[in-house]
Design a protein around this motif. Structure first.
Motif, PDB file in Angstrom:
ATOM      1  N   PRO A  47      25.149  73.817  43.797  1.00  0.00           N
ATOM      2  CA  PRO A  47      24.786  73.383  42.452  1.00  0.00           C
ATOM      3  C   PRO A  47      25.460  72.049  42.112  1.00  0.00           C
ATOM      4  O   PRO A  47      26.518  71.705  42.660  1.00  0.00           O
ATOM      5  CB  PRO A  47      25.337  74.507  41.555  1.00  0.00           C
ATOM      6  N   LEU A  48      24.865  71.310  41.212  1.00  0.00           N
ATOM      7  CA  LEU A  48      25.470  70.095  40.684  1.00  0.00           C
ATOM      8  C   LEU A  48      26.787  70.463  39.998  1.00  0.00           C
ATOM      9  O   LEU A  48      26.848  71.442  39.251  1.00  0.00           O
ATOM     10  CB  LEU A  48      24.518  69.455  39.675  1.00  0.00           C
ATOM     11  N   LYS A  49      27.838  69.696  40.244  1.00  0.00           N
ATOM     12  CA  LYS A  49      29.136  69.966  39.619  1.00  0.00           C
ATOM     13  C   LYS A  49      29.351  68.972  38.480  1.00  0.00           C
ATOM     14  O   LYS A  49      29.170  67.770  38.652  1.00  0.00           O
ATOM     15  CB  LYS A  49      30.259  69.866  40.636  1.00  0.00           C
ATOM     16  N   VAL A  50      29.749  69.501  37.321  1.00  0.00           N
ATOM     17  CA  VAL A  50      29.844  68.706  36.100  1.00  0.00           C
ATOM     18  C   VAL A  50      31.206  68.904  35.456  1.00  0.00           C
ATOM     19  O   VAL A  50      31.717  70.026  35.409  1.00  0.00           O
ATOM     20  CB  VAL A  50      28.741  69.110  35.092  1.00  0.00           C
ATOM     21  N   THR A  51      31.787  67.824  34.954  1.00  0.00           N
ATOM     22  CA  THR A  51      32.990  67.954  34.143  1.00  0.00           C
ATOM     23  C   THR A  51      32.867  67.053  32.928  1.00  0.00           C
ATOM     24  O   THR A  51      32.006  66.160  32.875  1.00  0.00           O
ATOM     25  CB  THR A  51      34.261  67.620  34.950  1.00  0.00           C
ATOM     26  N   VAL A  52      33.707  67.307  31.936  1.00  0.00           N
ATOM     27  CA  VAL A  52      33.734  66.500  30.712  1.00  0.00           C
ATOM     28  C   VAL A  52      35.173  66.082  30.439  1.00  0.00           C
ATOM     29  O   VAL A  52      36.103  66.868  30.600  1.00  0.00           O
ATOM     30  CB  VAL A  52      33.167  67.257  29.499  1.00  0.00           C
ATOM     31  N   SER A  53      35.342  64.828  30.028  1.00  0.00           N
ATOM     32  CA  SER A  53      36.671  64.316  29.721  1.00  0.00           C
ATOM     33  C   SER A  53      36.556  63.225  28.666  1.00  0.00           C
ATOM     34  O   SER A  53      35.941  62.180  28.918  1.00  0.00           O
ATOM     35  CB  SER A  53      37.342  63.757  30.974  1.00  0.00           C
ATOM     36  N   ALA A  54      37.138  63.472  27.509  1.00  0.00           N
ATOM     37  CA  ALA A  54      37.116  62.449  26.466  1.00  0.00           C
ATOM     38  C   ALA A  54      37.998  61.262  26.839  1.00  0.00           C
ATOM     39  O   ALA A  54      37.649  60.100  26.608  1.00  0.00           O
ATOM     40  CB  ALA A  54      37.576  63.042  25.131  1.00  0.00           C
ATOM     41  N   SER A  55      39.134  61.536  27.450  1.00  0.00           N
ATOM     42  CA  SER A  55      40.115  60.488  27.738  1.00  0.00           C
ATOM     43  C   SER A  55      39.816  59.723  29.018  1.00  0.00           C
ATOM     44  O   SER A  55      40.227  58.565  29.173  1.00  0.00           O
ATOM     45  CB  SER A  55      41.510  61.105  27.857  1.00  0.00           C
ATOM     46  N   GLY A  56      39.132  60.354  29.963  1.00  0.00           N
ATOM     47  CA  GLY A  56      38.923  59.728  31.257  1.00  0.00           C
ATOM     48  C   GLY A  56      40.121  59.837  32.177  1.00  0.00           C
ATOM     49  O   GLY A  56      40.164  59.196  33.229  1.00  0.00           O
ATOM     50  N   GLY A 116      26.342  66.928  44.548  1.00  0.00           N
ATOM     51  CA  GLY A 116      26.420  65.920  43.502  1.00  0.00           C
ATOM     52  C   GLY A 116      27.420  66.267  42.413  1.00  0.00           C
ATOM     53  O   GLY A 116      27.668  67.435  42.124  1.00  0.00           O
ATOM     54  N   LYS A 117      28.007  65.216  41.807  1.00  0.00           N
ATOM     55  CA  LYS A 117      28.975  65.393  40.718  1.00  0.00           C
ATOM     56  C   LYS A 117      28.637  64.461  39.555  1.00  0.00           C
ATOM     57  O   LYS A 117      28.239  63.314  39.778  1.00  0.00           O
ATOM     58  CB  LYS A 117      30.407  65.093  41.169  1.00  0.00           C
ATOM     59  N   LEU A 118      28.839  64.977  38.352  1.00  0.00           N
ATOM     60  CA  LEU A 118      28.642  64.215  37.123  1.00  0.00           C
ATOM     61  C   LEU A 118      29.885  64.312  36.258  1.00  0.00           C
ATOM     62  O   LEU A 118      30.503  65.378  36.184  1.00  0.00           O
ATOM     63  CB  LEU A 118      27.481  64.785  36.306  1.00  0.00           C
ATOM     64  N   VAL A 119      30.242  63.228  35.593  1.00  0.00           N
ATOM     65  CA  VAL A 119      31.314  63.250  34.601  1.00  0.00           C
ATOM     66  C   VAL A 119      30.752  62.741  33.289  1.00  0.00           C
ATOM     67  O   VAL A 119      30.250  61.612  33.226  1.00  0.00           O
ATOM     68  CB  VAL A 119      32.500  62.340  35.001  1.00  0.00           C
ATOM     69  N   TYR A 120      30.822  63.571  32.261  1.00  0.00           N
ATOM     70  CA  TYR A 120      30.452  63.126  30.925  1.00  0.00           C
ATOM     71  C   TYR A 120      31.721  62.725  30.193  1.00  0.00           C
ATOM     72  O   TYR A 120      32.707  63.481  30.161  1.00  0.00           O
ATOM     73  CB  TYR A 120      29.732  64.248  30.164  1.00  0.00           C
ATOM     74  N   THR A 121      31.693  61.551  29.594  1.00  0.00           N
ATOM     75  CA  THR A 121      32.895  61.029  28.968  1.00  0.00           C
ATOM     76  C   THR A 121      32.528  60.147  27.776  1.00  0.00           C
ATOM     77  O   THR A 121      31.341  59.961  27.467  1.00  0.00           O
ATOM     78  CB  THR A 121      33.736  60.248  30.004  1.00  0.00           C
ATOM     79  N   THR A 122      33.527  59.621  27.122  1.00  0.00           N
ATOM     80  CA  THR A 122      33.332  58.698  26.000  1.00  0.00           C
ATOM     81  C   THR A 122      33.235  57.275  26.532  1.00  0.00           C
ATOM     82  O   THR A 122      33.464  57.009  27.716  1.00  0.00           O
ATOM     83  CB  THR A 122      34.512  58.797  25.034  1.00  0.00           C
ATOM     84  N   ASP A 123      32.933  56.341  25.646  1.00  0.00           N
ATOM     85  CA  ASP A 123      32.923  54.934  26.047  1.00  0.00           C
ATOM     86  C   ASP A 123      34.296  54.515  26.558  1.00  0.00           C
ATOM     87  O   ASP A 123      34.409  53.805  27.558  1.00  0.00           O
ATOM     88  CB  ASP A 123      32.512  54.044  24.866  1.00  0.00           C
ATOM     89  N   ALA A 124      35.348  54.972  25.873  1.00  0.00           N
ATOM     90  CA  ALA A 124      36.708  54.633  26.294  1.00  0.00           C
ATOM     91  C   ALA A 124      37.034  55.266  27.643  1.00  0.00           C
ATOM     92  O   ALA A 124      37.654  54.641  28.515  1.00  0.00           O
ATOM     93  CB  ALA A 124      37.712  55.090  25.241  1.00  0.00           C
ATOM     94  N   GLY A 125      36.624  56.515  27.839  1.00  0.00           N
ATOM     95  CA  GLY A 125      36.883  57.181  29.106  1.00  0.00           C
ATOM     96  C   GLY A 125      36.136  56.542  30.251  1.00  0.00           C
ATOM     97  O   GLY A 125      36.643  56.466  31.384  1.00  0.00           O
ATOM     98  N   ALA A 126      34.918  56.088  30.009  1.00  0.00           N
ATOM     99  CA  ALA A 126      34.113  55.470  31.058  1.00  0.00           C
ATOM    100  C   ALA A 126      34.770  54.205  31.596  1.00  0.00           C
ATOM    101  O   ALA A 126      34.651  53.891  32.786  1.00  0.00           O
ATOM    102  CB  ALA A 126      32.720  55.156  30.534  1.00  0.00           C
TER     103      ALA A 126
END
Length: 231
Positions: free
Chosen positions: A81-90, A104-114
């Protein structure tokens, strides 16, 4: 656009903790329940965990069974399965095992974290900006657009809290282990939040299963049973 079906999965002690306060991870489930979770992973299109879980547990987050991986491939799906994480800070280290195993891997983050992650995770994961804050509605829309029909969420506290507080969870699996932790410094399943209808709204209990010495409770959070007799 169709959003994924969201299934939250957690193992807790009888007194509601998901770990103790020691540096070592507390194993709440036994072999039979770990195998059950492996099946749920294999049935999912994507698996999501929060950044704190990555930092504290350093999981690979894989489908361990070769037979289940083969069945996925035969069904026309990716092996993992696709692996996903979330991090506001990065604040995520590129050496974490999460990035170096599976598909595959995805990271969802904020503009600052990106700004922190774009270079650090180049070649390891796709970094997706959600704006100034983490917006789980936008996250689910994006996963749906990527063809993810079934999302398994494995924690931790902040992530489970966010999905339930926003009314975004379709199913909840709670594996209750016959363990007492009793340490206020240890992490709990959920944090304080404005949950929809709390404390009077009742989720529907869809199933109770014994798996080894663990009781697995399956709830449907969106099925409001308020006002019904419960026995």
């Amino acid at each position: 656009m169709t959003r994924p079906y969201v299934l939250l999965s957690v193992a807790v002690s009888v007194d509601g903790y998901i770990d103790d306060a020691s540096p070592e991870r507390l194993r709440l489930s036994g072999a039979a329940d770990f195998d059950r979770v492996d099946q749920v992973r294999a049935d999912s299109d994507a698996i999501l965990v929060g950044a704190q879980t990555l930092r504290s547990d350093n999981p690979r987050l894989l489908v361990d069974s070769a037979e289940r991986r083969t069945a996925r491939v035969l069904a026309g799906k990716p092996e993992y399965p696709l692996k996903v994480t979330v991090s506001a800070s990065g604040d995520l280290d590129s050496d974490l095992r999460f990035w170096h195993h599976g598909g595959g891997k995805l990271v969802y983050t904020t503009d600052a974290g990106a700004a922190k992650l774009a270079g650090r995770l180049a070649g390891l994961a796709e970094v997706v900006r959600l704006g100034d804050d983490l917006d789980f509605d936008v996250l689910l829309d994006d996963l749906g657009a990527r063809g993810v029909a079934r999302l398994m969420v494995e924690g931790g506290t902040r992530v489970h809290t966010a999905f339930l507080a926003a009314g975004l969870a379709d199913e909840l699996h709670v594996a209750v282990a016959p363990i007492l932790v009793g340490d206020t410094a240890a992490p709990r399943f959920l944090a304080a939040a404005a949950y929809p209808g709390a404390p009077h709204r009742r989720m529907r209990l869809a199933d109770v299963t014994q798996v080894g010495d663990v009781a697995v409770l399956r709830y449907l959070p969106k099925a409001d049973t308020a006002g019904r007799r419960t026995g």
